[in-house]
Design a protein around this motif. Structure first.
Motif, PDB file in Angstrom:
ATOM      1  N   PHE A 248      44.529  34.351  35.334  1.00 37.45           N
ATOM      2  CA  PHE A 248      43.716  35.471  34.840  1.00 37.45           C
ATOM      3  C   PHE A 248      42.616  35.816  35.842  1.00 37.45           C
ATOM      4  O   PHE A 248      42.379  36.990  36.163  1.00 37.45           O
ATOM      5  CB  PHE A 248      43.112  35.105  33.487  1.00 37.45           C
ATOM      6  CG  PHE A 248      42.326  36.211  32.843  1.00 37.45           C
ATOM      7  CD1 PHE A 248      42.967  37.157  32.061  1.00 37.45           C
ATOM      8  CD2 PHE A 248      40.947  36.301  33.018  1.00 37.45           C
ATOM      9  CE1 PHE A 248      42.243  38.181  31.462  1.00 37.45           C
ATOM     10  CE2 PHE A 248      40.222  37.320  32.431  1.00 37.45           C
ATOM     11  CZ  PHE A 248      40.874  38.264  31.643  1.00 37.45           C
TER      12      PHE A 248
ATOM     13  N   GLY B 172      42.122  39.258  38.062  1.00 29.62           N
ATOM     14  CA  GLY B 172      40.873  40.014  38.049  1.00 29.62           C
ATOM     15  C   GLY B 172      40.286  40.187  39.441  1.00 29.62           C
ATOM     16  O   GLY B 172      39.781  41.253  39.794  1.00 29.62           O
TER      17      GLY B 172
ATOM     18  N   TRP C 108      45.596  39.940  31.753  1.00 24.58           N
ATOM     19  CA  TRP C 108      44.682  40.788  32.518  1.00 24.58           C
ATOM     20  C   TRP C 108      45.051  42.269  32.357  1.00 24.58           C
ATOM     21  O   TRP C 108      44.205  43.157  32.540  1.00 24.58           O
ATOM     22  CB  TRP C 108      44.695  40.410  33.998  1.00 24.58           C
ATOM     23  CG  TRP C 108      43.900  41.383  34.827  1.00 24.58           C
ATOM     24  CD1 TRP C 108      44.372  42.315  35.686  1.00 24.58           C
ATOM     25  CD2 TRP C 108      42.475  41.535  34.824  1.00 24.58           C
ATOM     26  NE1 TRP C 108      43.342  43.046  36.227  1.00 24.58           N
ATOM     27  CE2 TRP C 108      42.158  42.579  35.716  1.00 24.58           C
ATOM     28  CE3 TRP C 108      41.434  40.883  34.154  1.00 24.58           C
ATOM     29  CZ2 TRP C 108      40.855  42.991  35.961  1.00 24.58           C
ATOM     30  CZ3 TRP C 108      40.131  41.300  34.402  1.00 24.58           C
ATOM     31  CH2 TRP C 108      39.850  42.334  35.291  1.00 24.58           C
TER      32      TRP C 108
END
Length: 702
Positions: free
Chosen positions: A237, A241, A666
């Motif tokens: 994740f 990002g 995400w």
């Protein structure tokens, strides 16, 4: 008889487990408890009707509406839709947990939240937002509109366009979206138990759901697996990002990193740093990953460059590469031909095996019960406890082939009547032909999705455009082709989604009946919500929807309409030798599969090293970048197994699921940022030294 005795043995073991309480960490043979042994000591698997609760339906409606909006927003902007299965399971868990805590504060006691109920929610939500994609509101339906027709070069006549209306869109979506659920539901045990297809997204979602609900007491190994899953979930994740900050434009970011050089990048050979497909590669067999890599090499490394050299001879040099009359035509149709050849072979093989199995079963019924008992014991001994328990619950609530057949016939009959009333350009017998061949297409797509996690529903829809557009011609062929696309795409898409969710249900002990019922409910939600969201929030709110300069250009609307132009001209519109090459690959796929089955029959291990045609065909159209990701995952698993095979077998599914889940989740904040018009701050691109020198000189002189 066999199933009954296996079930009795499993239930006996569960009773023993409950009596002992599994207070020790090891069994008599010294092995740690497996996942299902831990669940068996604490979990009471409810009947299928009780797995569907009022709160699960309410949460499904809320999340289904939210995800339908997100998918529709992505549809009308870029047309690229990430997998949100994991996010649906995760948010479903937290919504119900929040629900029970709020009720607990006011003194209302809630029934326990089980992993089966969590799976029901995930299935409903996926079915609901799946309609936003398969419904084609930003593709084939938008392509029918007069606004998109005005952008096209030809065939702008009134008979080849249709004014959009919320009423007919809802009606059309309802009559075509349920048929696919009945098309191959009777093959669920064949696909998941007999073929042991991976369905990586379904497996990852099940691993996440199981990790949320597994009893923590007396489960050291399970706790370690959960820790591994969430460690790599967080890392994946965070990495997704981090990558987002460098994607402020087309071709920006790590996803366009020229790993093997700029020339290789043009041929789609690069590592795009996708943790999702590294995880998928760890779950897929090595043979599948290597088959896809081989397919990438022979297509993008050899075939497409050679065909590109024939520009001006085999196809017009003035056409863009994305036009189906140019190089794109070879990519699409050779890939589809190979997939159809592989799928048709396995469909016929499955039919033959089924007939043989029925004949063999009839002969076994003539034997004594003693002989049957021996077979049962042998089968049980060869099967692990987890597999035996899962197989028993998956086989427990039958969905009969009679029910599936009647459902398919009834919904197909309704569609045959209603679709021609909505689109007078297509006749009832055209729709009937689609429903006669659709189960084979649905099987092919579901089988390929189980191997590689790719659904090629849109490609089957494009085939329908070309075939039925050619049958009808210029007198309404554009609308007829697009309508046929909608019918075909809805069937193959919902069929593969259902099988993916069955895999999740198999691993979480959710009843097939509750899964099927939740899929029907979710589809009904999608049939109401998706057209409504498209109509009020996009089509009416943005009059320039679908225009190149619009905030929402919906690029696939014009693309699908352009394909329909080719359809009304028939195969003569395809580039030179495209049909011959496609036929060759179709027959080649059947031949290779025949050789593999022959070698298996004679127990020759060489068959393990022959590339699988279905897996080879996927990168023909998409490119080789994701196959490199998957081979990296396969390499990681291979090295891990060499270092410590026991640990690799125990923890690799958890690591792979964490990698898939993190990047998939995400997609939710990324979509929210996009809807809020928040753009990444940096564009990271890679240039050749010559281009970089020219840019430096230009900047210095300005």
């Amino acid at each position: 008889m066999v199933r009954k005795q296996v079930g009795e043995e499993i239930l006996r073991k569960e009773e023993d487990a409950s009596e002992k309480g599994w207070q020790v960490q090891t069994m008599e043979n010294g092995n740690e408890l497996t996942e299902e042994q831990i669940f068996a000591s604490k979990e009471n698997v409810l009947p299928w009707k009780k797995q569907i609760t009022l709160r699960s339906l309410v949460v499904s409606v809320i999340l289904g509406t939210l995800f339908s909006f997100i998918v529709m927003k992505l549809n009308v902007s870029t047309g690229i839709i990430p997998s949100l299965n994991v996010a649906a399971g995760l948010l479903g868990f937290f919504f119900v947990k929040a629900w029970t805590k709020v009720l607990g504060f006011v003194g209302i006691k809630s029934q326990p939240f089980t992993r089966q109920e969590n799976t029901v929610i995930q299935t409903c939500v996926v079915a609901a937002y799946g309609i936003a994609f398969s419904g084609g509101f930003a593709s084939y339906i938008l392509g029918m509109s007069p606004a998109i027709a005005a952008q096209a070069e030809t065939e702008n006549t009134p008979i080849n366009s249709k004014t959009l209306s919320l009423k007919w869109m809802i009606l059309f979506t309802f009559v075509v979206s349920f048929v696919g659920l009945f098309s191959i539901v009777f093959l669920r045990k064949t696909m998941i138990i007999d073929y042991k297809l991976t369905y990586p997204s379904g497996t990852a979602t099940a691993s996440l759901i199981n990790s949320f609900h597994i009893p923590r007491e007396g489960a050291k190994q399970a706790e370690k697996q959960v820790k591994k899953l969430f460690t790599w979930f967080g890392a994946s994740f965070a990495w997704a990002g981090f990558q987002w900050f460098y994607t402020a434009g087309d071709g920006c970011g790590f996803a366009s990193f020229p790993t093997f050089g700029l020339q290789a990048l043009k041929q789609k050979f690069f590592f795009d740093f996708s943790t999702t497909y590294v995880g998928v590669g760890m779950l897929c067999p090595h043979s599948i990953n290597l088959s896809m890599l081989f397919g990438s090499v022979i297509s993008w490394g050899v075939m497409w460059p050679l065909i590109a050299e024939k520009k001006g001879q085999w196809y017009s040099a003035e056409l863009p590469p994305s036009n189906l009359r140019s190089l794109q035509g070879y990519k699409v149709f050779i890939a589809i031909a190979t997939i159809l050849g592989d799928g048709l072979f396995h469909f016929v093989l499955l039919l033959c095996k089924t007939m043989y199995s029925i004949s063999k079963r009839r002969n076994m019924e003539k034997n004594s019960n003693k002989d049957n008992a021996v077979v049962c014991t042998s089968d049980l001994d060869e099967m692990s406890y987890d597999d035996a328990r899962r197989k028993e619950y998956f086989s427990k609530d039958e969905i009969s082939w009679i029910f599936a057949g009647l459902g398919y016939v009834l919904f197909a009959a309704g569609s045959v009547i209603v679709v021609p009333l909505i689109f007078h350009q297509i006749k009832w017998y055209h729709v009937l032909v689609i429903y006669l061949i659709a189960p084979i297409m649905a099987f092919c797509n579901s089988y390929g999705c189980g191997l590689t996690d790719w659904s090629l529903a849109s490609n089957y829809g494009k085939i329908a455009i070309l075939v039925f557009g050619a049958m009808i011609g210029s007198n309404g062929g554009v609308i007829a082709g697009l309508a046929a696309c909608g019918v075909m795409m809805s069937i193959v898409s919902t069929a593969s989604d259902l099988m993916q969710d069955f895999k999740t249900g198999y691993l979480t002990l959710a009843s097939p009946r509750s899964m099927f019922a939740s899929q029907v409910f979710g589809t009904a939600i999608g049939c109401l919500v998706s057209p409504t969201v498209f109509w009020f929030l996009f089509y009416k709110a943005y009059p320039d929807l679908g225009q190149p300069t619009s905030k929402y250009p919906a690029p696939y609307g014009l693309l699908y309409r352009s394909i329909s132009f080719i359809g009304i001209e028939g195969t003569k519109a395809l580039p030179k030798n495209c049909v011959n090459l496609s036929l060759g690959f179709f027959l080649g796929a059947m031949l290779v599969n025949g050789i593999i089955e022959l070698l298996k029959h004679y127990e020759c291990k060489v068959h393990k090293y022959i590339p699988k045609p279905m897996a080879m065909a996927i990168p023909f159209y998409l490119g080789g970048y994701f196959t490199i990701d998957m081979c990296v995952g396969s390499l990681i698993l291979f090295i891990w197994e060499k270092m410590n095979k026991e640990k690799a077998q125990k923890f690799s599914p958890a690591v792979a699921s964490g990698l898939i889940c993190g990047e998939s989740l995400w997609g939710v904040p990324a979509s929210i940022l996009s809807m809020a018009n928040i753009q990444p701050p940096i564009c990271m691109k890679f240039l050749s030294s010559g281009v970089n020198t020219k840019i430096d000189a230009f900047l210095a002189s300005s």
